[in-house]
Design an enzyme around this catalytic site. Structure first.
Site, mmCIF file in Angstrom:
data_model
loop_
_atom_site.group_PDB
_atom_site.id
_atom_site.type_symbol
_atom_site.label_atom_id
_atom_site.label_comp_id
_atom_site.label_asym_id
_atom_site.label_seq_id
_atom_site.Cartn_x
_atom_site.Cartn_y
_atom_site.Cartn_z
ATOM 1 N N TYR A 101 -3.195 -0.754 16.028
ATOM 2 C CA TYR A 101 -4.480 -1.340 15.614
ATOM 3 C C TYR A 101 -5.474 -0.221 15.357
ATOM 4 O O TYR A 101 -5.559 0.747 16.115
ATOM 5 C CB TYR A 101 -4.996 -2.240 16.740
ATOM 6 C CG TYR A 101 -6.361 -2.818 16.497
ATOM 7 C CD1 TYR A 101 -6.515 -4.066 15.885
ATOM 8 C CD2 TYR A 101 -7.524 -2.130 16.871
ATOM 9 C CE1 TYR A 101 -7.762 -4.604 15.659
ATOM 10 C CE2 TYR A 101 -8.784 -2.660 16.639
ATOM 11 C CZ TYR A 101 -8.902 -3.903 16.032
ATOM 12 O OH TYR A 101 -10.138 -4.434 15.805
ATOM 13 N N GLU A 187 -10.957 -3.207 9.447
ATOM 14 C CA GLU A 187 -9.925 -3.326 10.475
ATOM 15 C C GLU A 187 -8.564 -3.308 9.797
ATOM 16 O O GLU A 187 -8.360 -4.019 8.812
ATOM 17 C CB GLU A 187 -10.129 -4.648 11.215
ATOM 18 C CG GLU A 187 -9.132 -4.896 12.326
ATOM 19 C CD GLU A 187 -9.295 -6.293 12.925
ATOM 20 O OE1 GLU A 187 -9.878 -6.407 14.010
ATOM 21 O OE2 GLU A 187 -8.827 -7.261 12.296
#
Lengths: 382, 290
Positions: A101, A187
């Protein structure tokens, strides 16, 4: 402002970040053609702004063009958290060795930009933040300068030291994109390492700072109006600020803080507010008319509360605006009006003889509007 | 006594020839604020409401001795106006403008601090010390000189609260609208110590709203550093999640940001939180009678 995954990935590519190959389509036939051109397993992904599309069944693997078309016809038209799926992204199914991530976020409490990275990719970061916050590496930039030292420390923690240079390069490019496009969130989740050693952004989310859109017409052009609430879009075009709720008491208030306080007060007294609506400081009758149109466009509105604090704006001007609005459109539900501040008495005098229900205080207005809407809600949970 | 501004404050108006700037300069003058000059590039030498206009902030400061400025210029030009005020080392910069890009505010926030200056706003109603000096767009007449300090993120809601206080005979030392943007020049934690140190303030009203974790951190700060009574009011209990705070805010603060979380933080810090504006005013009035 939010954009779709496929648009975010185009931006990633523009900034030199490798993103999963794919093409967007609106029909099963087009999906089949794209799958055919890939010639191998593809993933068909619903393009909606709402999160949780995977759990809703909006992401499916397909081994053949026929299967892709079939999956696409199930996904297209699906309703995901109130958004109807109009487009799907047909993407090359990437082989995953590991996934991580990576995100860059505007952090208001730090008055800066927050980097978040975790070797635990793929899952929802909110979930990880609760279950294993120590697995999220965080560091800040408090200027437009890339935080080289911190980023170099974290880069090897994602895919190990041998991939650190590539990860650092992605962080640098992502940061450049964040700054240059005035993002509020970028993101990549997951960022994937393939068995072949390539690093690919497989899913991404990009949000922008609404205040900065004036200097990014190219970004503004990515806006998908179909994803936004039609009334909210209409309100914005009219200089009103509007958010829909689920109740039955319409609200028209000047000022965002007072508008929130009005909704809270309705709830506190056992009513259900239908919306947040800030008419701003203007007494312009046009604004009042548009506000009424938007509030009353929804079925089930039983009463409306107009709560105005006259400061610079005079209450008699506002009252005039309300009366004009009433002449220009037919309103057949009870409307309670509370005017306070500058020239409140004159304003209330103007409304005398009209069908409007005047109220002397905030509390009085809220009680009256709840009564007009059928009385307080006894089973209300709050 | 008061904080930030008083009858000696000499105020510049940046954007004085614009519609808003001119309108509110008049309102400030009518209130008795010492508006000593205005700034609009290219309009130097003109006058607005009898106030001399200058081309640059530096010129205006050296000609008038201004020690505060208020910015009414459109969002596109506001960062440059704020920088010009910083370059002229004006100790108090009040930015009314709404819609300033957040990254610009990030830069300006850190610059203003590095230079030892103070900024209020953007996207705020301004600062007022009742009976002495009004800088901004708030209606002056609802205020009353007194001993309660007010800090708020909102505009009309603040007026509503001030008006409720005034109607109960509770005057205010200074009222500050800190602004509703994600990054503002001064937050509650910057201003609370000023009220704490001000001999003219006996109690403080804090008005918060959903989003971010400023209120949560402020609650902890009050417990540590503020001895004077603080009364809080929070709005946004009914705001749907995710509408105003983006995905990002929710992650960063990890459960903070909701009205319930703020309420809990204040209760935990021993700060009474009112349910309604009337209740807030009554709580403060009762404390002031003691």
């Amino acid at each position: 402002m939010k954009i779709h995954e496929y648009q975010g990935k185009e931006l990633f590519r523009r900034y030199g970040i490798r993103a999963q190959d794919g093409e967007v389509a609106e029909t099963p036939e087009a999906v089949a053609r794209i799958a055919e051109s890939f010639g191998r397993t593809v993933v068909v992904k619903a393009q909606v702004h709402a999160g949780g599309r995977g759990k809703a069944g909006g992401v499916k693997l397909a081994k053949s063009p026929e299967e892709a078309a079939q999956k696409a016809s199930a996904i297209l038209g699906m309703n995901i958290k109130g958004s109807r799926v109009r487009k799907v992204l047909v993407a090359d199914a990437v082989d995953i060795a590991r996934e991580v991530y990576l995100a860059i976020i505007l952090d208001r409490s730090a008055r800066g930009i927050l980097f978040m990275a975790s070797a635990e990719g793929g899952m929802e970061i909110e979930e990880l933040a609760v279950t294993a916050p120590e697995k999220i590496h965080r560091f800040h930039a408090l200027s437009r300068e890339f935080p080289e030292a911190e980023a170099s420390r974290v880069a090897p923690l994602l895919f190990g030291p041998e991939q650190a240079a590539t990860v650092l390069d992605i962080m640098r490019k992502l940061f450049r994109m964040f700054i240059e496009l005035d993002c509020s969130l970028v993101e990549i989740n997951p960022l994937v390492l393939t068995p072949g050693g390539e690093i690919i952004a497989v899913d991404g989310k990009v949000n922008f700072d609404d205040n900065a859109l004036f200097r990014h017409p190219d970004v503004e052009a990515l806006r998908d109006l179909a994803e936004e609430n039609a009334n909210e879009v209409e309100a914005k075009a009219r200089g009103l600020s509007y958010v829909e709720l689920e109740g039955d008491i319409g609200c028209m208030v000047n000022g965002a803080g007072l508008a929130m306080a009005t909704m809270d007060m309705i709830k506190l007294f056992g009513g259900r507010p239908a919306n947040f609506l800030d008419v701003g400081g203007s007494s312009n009758p046009d604004k009042v008319v548009h506000a009424f149109r938007i509030i009353l466009s929804r079925p089930g509105i039983k009463a409306v509360l107009i709560n105005i604090f006259g400061g610079i704006t005079r209450c008699d001007d506002i009252a005039q605006g309300i009366l004009e609005a009433f002449q220009r459109m037919s309103i057949d539900i009870p409307v309670v009006v509370r005017l306070t501040g500058t020239n409140a008495a004159e304003g209330l005098a103007l409304l005398e003889g009209s069908s409007l229900i005047p109220a002397a205080t905030f509390a009085d207005a809220v009680k009256k509007v709840i009564e007009a809407a059928g009385g307080p809600n006894v089973e209300d949970e709050a | 006594m008061s904080i930030l501004v008083n009858s000696d404050t000499r105020v510049l108006v940046q954007g004085i020839t614009g519609r808003d700037g001119s309108f509110h300069a008049k309102g400030m003058l009518d209130y008795g604020t010492r508006v000593v000059g205005g700034v609009t590039p290219g309009k130097g030498g003109e006058q607005v409401h009898g106030v001399p206009v200058f081309n640059t902030v530096k010129e205006a400061v050296s000609a008038t001795g201004a020690n505060a400025t208020v910015i009414y210029v459109p969002a596109k030009f506001a960062p440059a106006a704020m920088r010009e005020a910083m370059d002229a080392a004006i100790p108090l910069i009040v930015t009314i403008t709404e819609g300033v890009p957040t990254l610009d505010m990030m830069d300006i926030y850190h610059e203003v601090r590095a230079r030892g200056l103070r900024m209020i706003g953007p996207n705020c109603p301004g600062v007022i010390t009742p009976g002495q000096c009004k800088i901004g767009i708030m209606p002056g007449h609802i205020h009353k000189p007194g001993r309660v300090g007010v800090i708020s993120r909102s505009g009309t809601l603040t007026y509503e609260i001030v008006y409720a206080l005034t109607n109960l005979g509770v005057g205010q030392s200074t009222c500050i609208g800190i602004g509703g943007d994600p990054i503002v020049g001064s937050g509650p934690m910057d201003l609370l110590p000023l009220f704490e140190a001000d001999s003219g303030t006996d109690a403080i009203v804090l008005v918060g709203e959903i989003g971010g974790d400023e209120e949560e951190r402020t609650a902890a700060f009050i417990r540590e550093h503020i001895k004077k009574p603080v009364f809080a009011f929070i709005v946004g209990h009914t705001a749907p999640e995710g509408k105003r705070m983006g995905h990002a805010g929710a992650i960063v603060s990890g459960g903070a940001g909701t009205a319930a979380s703020k309420l809990k933080a204040f209760s935990h810090a021993g700060v009474p939180v009112a349910n309604t504006i009337d209740e807030l005013a009554e709580m403060v009035a009762a404390a002031m009678r003691r």
